[in-house]
Design a protein around this motif. Structure first.
Motif, PDB file in Angstrom:
ATOM      1  N   GLY C  19       0.865  -1.181   0.000  1.00 53.09           N
ATOM      2  CA  GLY C  19       0.000   0.000   0.000  1.00 53.09           C
ATOM      3  C   GLY C  19       0.893   1.220   0.000  1.00 53.09           C
ATOM      4  O   GLY C  19       1.726   1.373   0.891  1.00 53.09           O
ATOM      5  N   GLY C  20       0.740   2.105  -1.011  1.00 51.65           N
ATOM      6  CA  GLY C  20       1.676   3.205  -1.152  1.00 51.65           C
ATOM      7  C   GLY C  20       3.073   2.606  -1.285  1.00 51.65           C
ATOM      8  O   GLY C  20       3.294   1.677  -2.070  1.00 51.65           O
ATOM      9  N   ALA C 284      -7.275  -5.811  -5.482  1.00 57.92           N
ATOM     10  CA  ALA C 284      -6.816  -4.433  -5.657  1.00 57.92           C
ATOM     11  C   ALA C 284      -7.823  -3.486  -5.019  1.00 57.92           C
ATOM     12  O   ALA C 284      -9.031  -3.638  -5.213  1.00 57.92           O
ATOM     13  N   LEU C 285      -7.320  -2.540  -4.244  1.00 53.71           N
ATOM     14  CA  LEU C 285      -8.151  -1.522  -3.586  1.00 53.71           C
ATOM     15  C   LEU C 285      -7.698  -0.162  -4.091  1.00 53.71           C
ATOM     16  O   LEU C 285      -6.524   0.193  -3.962  1.00 53.71           O
ATOM     17  N   ASN C 286      -8.637   0.600  -4.676  1.00 55.17           N
ATOM     18  CA  ASN C 286      -8.303   1.916  -5.242  1.00 55.17           C
ATOM     19  C   ASN C 286      -9.009   3.020  -4.469  1.00 55.17           C
ATOM     20  O   ASN C 286     -10.228   3.070  -4.431  1.00 55.17           O
ATOM     21  N   ASN C 287      -8.217   3.882  -3.864  1.00 56.66           N
ATOM     22  CA  ASN C 287      -8.744   4.984  -3.063  1.00 56.66           C
ATOM     23  C   ASN C 287      -8.938   6.246  -3.901  1.00 56.66           C
ATOM     24  O   ASN C 287      -8.084   6.566  -4.736  1.00 56.66           O
ATOM     25  N   GLU C 296      -5.692  -5.177   5.490  1.00 54.80           N
ATOM     26  CA  GLU C 296      -4.846  -6.148   6.175  1.00 54.80           C
ATOM     27  C   GLU C 296      -3.693  -5.471   6.914  1.00 54.80           C
ATOM     28  O   GLU C 296      -3.927  -4.531   7.652  1.00 54.80           O
ATOM     29  N   GLN C 297      -2.469  -5.889   6.687  1.00 51.95           N
ATOM     30  CA  GLN C 297      -1.357  -5.518   7.559  1.00 51.95           C
ATOM     31  C   GLN C 297      -0.728  -4.172   7.224  1.00 51.95           C
ATOM     32  O   GLN C 297       0.028  -3.640   8.033  1.00 51.95           O
ATOM     33  N   VAL C 298      -0.980  -3.649   6.051  1.00 49.72           N
ATOM     34  CA  VAL C 298      -0.336  -2.391   5.685  1.00 49.72           C
ATOM     35  C   VAL C 298      -1.236  -1.233   6.107  1.00 49.72           C
ATOM     36  O   VAL C 298      -2.324  -1.064   5.572  1.00 49.72           O
ATOM     37  N   LYS C 299      -0.782  -0.450   7.077  1.00 49.94           N
ATOM     38  CA  LYS C 299      -1.579   0.620   7.673  1.00 49.94           C
ATOM     39  C   LYS C 299      -0.955   1.975   7.358  1.00 49.94           C
ATOM     40  O   LYS C 299       0.195   2.066   6.955  1.00 49.94           O
ATOM     41  N   GLY C 300      -1.738   3.021   7.609  1.00 54.22           N
ATOM     42  CA  GLY C 300      -1.191   4.375   7.545  1.00 54.22           C
ATOM     43  C   GLY C 300      -0.918   4.858   6.126  1.00 54.22           C
ATOM     44  O   GLY C 300       0.079   5.532   5.876  1.00 54.22           O
ATOM     45  N   LEU C 301      -1.820   4.523   5.177  1.00 55.38           N
ATOM     46  CA  LEU C 301      -1.632   4.970   3.801  1.00 55.38           C
ATOM     47  C   LEU C 301      -1.849   6.489   3.681  1.00 55.38           C
ATOM     48  O   LEU C 301      -2.588   7.096   4.445  1.00 55.38           O
ATOM     49  N   ALA C 307      -3.938   0.011  -2.612  1.00 60.39           N
ATOM     50  CA  ALA C 307      -3.383  -1.160  -1.924  1.00 60.39           C
ATOM     51  C   ALA C 307      -3.575  -2.389  -2.801  1.00 60.39           C
ATOM     52  O   ALA C 307      -4.553  -2.489  -3.552  1.00 60.39           O
ATOM     53  N   ARG C 308      -2.624  -3.303  -2.687  1.00 65.11           N
ATOM     54  CA  ARG C 308      -2.672  -4.539  -3.465  1.00 65.11           C
ATOM     55  C   ARG C 308      -2.390  -5.710  -2.544  1.00 65.11           C
ATOM     56  O   ARG C 308      -1.662  -5.546  -1.556  1.00 65.11           O
ATOM     57  N   LEU C 309      -2.884  -6.875  -2.923  1.00 66.95           N
ATOM     58  CA  LEU C 309      -2.704  -8.045  -2.066  1.00 66.95           C
ATOM     59  C   LEU C 309      -2.689  -9.300  -2.920  1.00 66.95           C
ATOM     60  O   LEU C 309      -3.540  -9.466  -3.802  1.00 66.95           O
TER      61      LEU C 309
END
Lengths: 318, 318, 318
Positions: C19-20, C284-287, C296-301, C307-309
């Motif tokens: 993410g980022g 895939a998550l598009n903001n 999930e585990q990647v925080k603080g974007l 984000a991708r997984l």
């Protein structure tokens, strides 16, 4: 119900424990084996392949604590040909090593080896199960079995802790030997970066009148000198049970060896059946002049004080 | 799987609960029996000897709480001839006493006796399971069974709490009677040293058209005057169930009896089967002028306020 | 043992998550189904009536966490004619809805729909089990099943939170459709009083070569404008498994739609047996420009970061 087996161990003892001028007597959980409750199963998938799982929780049966803490939790695939792979909260090969090369079978209460490794902070004792882990156990070939586990810390930013355990064991008739290595990068995920490297060796020979075993463990932290532990143990079949012996020495590099310690144990395990054992044992812990390692319930020893422990207990497996 | 039996109780109810000008209505866990999940087993060892274990956990089935708290955990040996000895987290004989001599069978929600003992801080109700404990139950001889449990606090320095429970029960046809004593030395392991001594008596007679029971409890703390509770109860078989009655009075020495209270209950248990019971009940708690004992969810009563409770629920045993 | 069935799911995966400019790789619990351990049973009471119970706990099998958290706990009565009533910690109809109308079956790790509902704070995803609850499931009549659950907050003084869930589902051959409503009065029992009203619609058609599904969710909080989520999904049988597809869009009223997001997933589930599944997937998550939803585990974007997984894992049911 055929998909899952409920199993466990309930082990409780009455222990008298002294250290310096302090003492403690009372009931405790887990004398020769940790009390536990588990659920496991396997499913045949064909072609020698199985799905397997284990969900196992530690118990403190002398308290009102519930099923709050896991010992191991994993799901995996087991192949006759390719071995076993699993993921979850996975035992390092250290867990089996600690049981198999110890006269007291890794008893936290009684084993001299277990206590010396614990006092010296050896990760093969204190950190023998890895979180966020993948594990592999090879099939046996020519008496040799290989094992590997990789685990990760919970950190989500660098530096992230990474743990690697590698083990190899060789068995030939009455003889077995094993080597085990722990490598921890970025301990705790903190800065400055610290690493740990630890190697353990063990050998055992079953002479029938007695099984004798010996181990050596050596640990190096980035910012410390090398610490070592060695041990000898014996299991002597007597009637429906066995006499269990353990001696271990902790050689700490700190303070010119004045933080060393040693311990010895003599115990008797009496089997009422294959599943039920009564036991009694005596354990002595001797601290060097600047060492104040304690044991069980007696805490806050003065440096150089020794600790003693006497226990009677019962272990039931189901 | 033959080594362990999974058992339990799931009990949930809908309760309307008022006190002073406050009220509460909602679903709660454990109306006539505490919800629980347990694992137990026994192994024949020959010569009339068995290894036994019980691992039993309390549940709050109206919440997301897991299997976090033990009700009892022990391992032991049971002999036809010598009785049963066990170690772990062990019921005082008070636990069975509270069920057997109470019209409402020790229901925390409905029993007037249970609530009066709880309000008065009687250890035979509030502390009926001992940590770090060893227990003994004698075989029955001439209708008499004896029980003893000794437990220790977790303190590792003096003064250390020690608890002793002694119980005796006599059964002859439709009649039974029991005496029970709790003795706590160094309550909580704190200074100044305080001790507790508490004695409970109970008797019951099954007239077939009704079982009647009565109890008396007397408690003395080092720095307080003696407090007493007495109760009467009845179980009247009606159709596939029973009417359950309970009256109890709490006589507190403090404040010239103005911290006294009393309670009464009328309930009906309807058995859909041996394992499944529907129930409904009404409980009234009456506080003396300086007493503000509350009950269940309604807290913070004004002194002298009374509390009322109406419930319907279901208990299923497995 | 015939009174209780021990069941569960152990699901673990290895996931790479970015993410980022951040990323994370490691083992996690519960990829396509939450890991769990459960105990359930039923008892025939005659006349088409059964007593039923379920005690089900969530597991984090990559950690040392024990059986600490419930997924559902209830006791109830099930009648062929009148339906099922239960009390305890009870699933809203949202729980089944989320599984049945989602191409990824409500996988918290992979489902685009699940993640959009979670990011948008939709109670039908984030609060799909009610405490202090009573639930009802009707028998099926003409293809229609009705469900209702009422739950209460733990507050003992006003304002007290009350939750209501209502659901209806219609099934006819390859077609099914459902409507679901959540109504929360006095969210969290805090002042000023806030309420939530949320409605979800879903439809699915099984064309055999693929099952297609679509959902729409609309949420209104007292002090906010209306937020919406919609999704489409597909399950395409391929060999011993299925390709799973999910797309979802979150339309947040806040910040002129600049807090919107969308996600899509492609995954493959390979069934080694009816009980054991290997899986892999990409999500895939598009903001939108002001959105920083993480996964999930990647925080603080940073706002606007995506984000991708990628995951591979195994689920075993027992």
């Amino acid at each position: 119900q055929s998909n899952v087996t409920v199993y466990g161990i309930v082990d409780a003892n009455y222990t008298y424990n002294s250290g310096g001028d302090r003492h403690f007597a009372g009931v405790d959980s887990g004398g020769i084996s940790g009390s536990r409750l588990g659920f496991r199963g396997s499913e045949e998938l064909g072609n020698g392949l199985k799905a397997i799982f284990t969900l196992e929780y530690g118990l403190k049966v002398d308290t009102n604590t519930g099923v709050a803490s896991a010992r191991q939790q994993f799901v995996g695939l087991q192949s006759n040909r390719w071995g076993t792979v699993m993921a979850g909260y996975v035992y390092s090969p250290a867990d089996d090593f600690n049981s198999d090369y110890d006269g007291l079978s890794n008893s936290g209460l009684l084993s001299a080896r277990s206590n010396m490794l614990n006092d010296g902070g050896f990760s093969t004792k204190t950190d023998d199960t890895f979180q966020n882990a993948v594990g592999y156990i090879s099939p046996e070939f020519g008496g040799v079995t290989l094992r590997a586990v990789v685990g990760k810390g919970e950190q989500t930013v660098s530096p992230r802790e990474t743990k690697l355990a590698l083990g190899a064991e060789y068995k030939a008739g009455p003889f077995k030997a094993a080597i085990l290595h722990h490598d921890v990068d970025n301990i705790g995920g903190t800065l400055p970066k610290r690493d740990l490297s630890e190697t353990v060796l063990g050998a055992a020979y079953d002479f029938k009148v007695a099984m004798l075993m010996a181990t050596y463990a050596s640990k190096k932290l980035t910012d410390r000198d090398r610490d070592n532990t060695w041990s000898v143990g014996a299991r002597v079949p007597v009637g429906n049970g066995s006499v269990r012996l353990s001696y271990a020495k902790l050689d700490m590099s700190a303070d010119n060896g004045n933080k060393d310690a040693s311990g010895w144990t003599v115990a008797y395990f009496h089997d009422l059946s294959k599943r039920t054992t009564l036991y009694t044992g005596y354990h002595a812990l001797n601290n060097a002049s600047l060492a104040n390692y304690d044991h069980e319930q007696v805490k806050g020893l003065t440096a150089g004080d020794n600790a003693r422990l006497f226990t009677v207990g019962m272990r039931h497996r189901f």
